[in-house]
Design an enzyme around this catalytic site. Structure first.
Site, PDB file in Angstrom:
ATOM      1  N   THR A 179      39.133  37.388   0.311  1.00  0.00           N
ATOM      2  CA  THR A 179      37.847  38.005  -0.078  1.00  0.00           C
ATOM      3  C   THR A 179      37.786  39.404  -0.603  1.00  0.00           C
ATOM      4  O   THR A 179      38.765  39.911  -0.534  1.00  0.00           O
ATOM      5  CB  THR A 179      36.949  38.147   1.434  1.00  0.00           C
ATOM      6  N   SER A 180      36.663  39.767  -1.202  1.00  0.00           N
ATOM      7  CA  SER A 180      36.912  41.123  -1.807  1.00  0.00           C
ATOM      8  C   SER A 180      36.636  42.093  -0.875  1.00  0.00           C
ATOM      9  O   SER A 180      37.040  43.350  -1.121  1.00  0.00           O
ATOM     10  CB  SER A 180      35.785  41.304  -2.718  1.00  0.00           C
ATOM     11  N   THR A 181      36.048  41.873   0.040  1.00  0.00           N
ATOM     12  CA  THR A 181      35.877  43.087   1.295  1.00  0.00           C
ATOM     13  C   THR A 181      35.853  42.595   2.596  1.00  0.00           C
ATOM     14  O   THR A 181      35.658  41.415   2.899  1.00  0.00           O
ATOM     15  CB  THR A 181      34.258  43.661   1.316  1.00  0.00           C
TER      16      THR A 181
END
Length: 190
Positions: free
Chosen positions: A8-10
């Site tokens: 996931t990006s964050t």
């Protein structure tokens, strides 16, 4: 061996991260590599480790294409690297498996379509920018580092070194020196 990769990006995307783990485990992954980093601005160390870990006959599994590749060039590079090691790739949501002739065809088609869509989008964007410039509405993106000028100068006043400031503010070291020089020029001109 079936090797999973989740990203996931964050860290705020915990539900998506957990869903990927669930799907990879349900698919029978023996080992799962995972990370929570942006695919655009960060090095994906766990992806590199997963690809290094994979041996001939293994399969790398991802839940969605966007969890794996950031562009068609990146996808092509990853697929070529896996093919060189004789490692397959499975993308669960698209039912693509590069161990099959159909899967190899589909990965190339999907990549080509994505590339085509991106080029069309960029052409439209260029046209829109040109029209906005003609009307005097487009000023461009504000320089990222210059928005941090006050922070840079405060950290300089606090005695920090330019290299440390660049790391802390996530800007280039040359940008720090440029901001300092602009500040010095303004001080001497004023």
């Amino acid at each position: 061996m079936i090797i999973g990769y989740a990203r996931t990006s964050t860290v705020e995307q915990q539900a998506g991260f957990e869903a990927q783990f669930r799907d990879l485990q349900a698919h029978g992954c023996d080992k799962i590599f995972s990370e929570q980093v942006s695919s655009v601005n960060s090095q994906r160390l766990q992806l590199e480790q997963a690809m290094d870990f994979a041996r001939e006959g293994d399969v790398l599994v991802v839940t969605r294409l966007d969890r794996l590749a950031r562009s068609i060039a990146n996808l092509t590079q990853i697929v070529a690297s896996l093919e060189n090691k004789k490692v397959g790739l499975r993308i669960l949501d698209m039912s693509i498996d590069t161990n099959t002739p159909t899967g190899r065809l589909l990965i190339n088609l999907v990549g080509s379509i994505a590339q085509f869509e991106r080029e069309i989008m960029l052409a439209r964007q260029r046209e829109g920018i040109a029209k906005a410039k003609d009307k005097g509405l487009f000023k461009g993106r504000a320089p990222t580092a210059r928005r941090k000028s006050d922070f840079v100068m405060q950290l300089i006043a606090d005695g920090k070194k330019p290299t440390d400031i660049a790391k802390e503010l996530n800007i280039g070291r040359s940008s720090v020196y440029r901001i300092i020089a602009e500040h010095d020029n303004q001080s001497t001109a004023g």
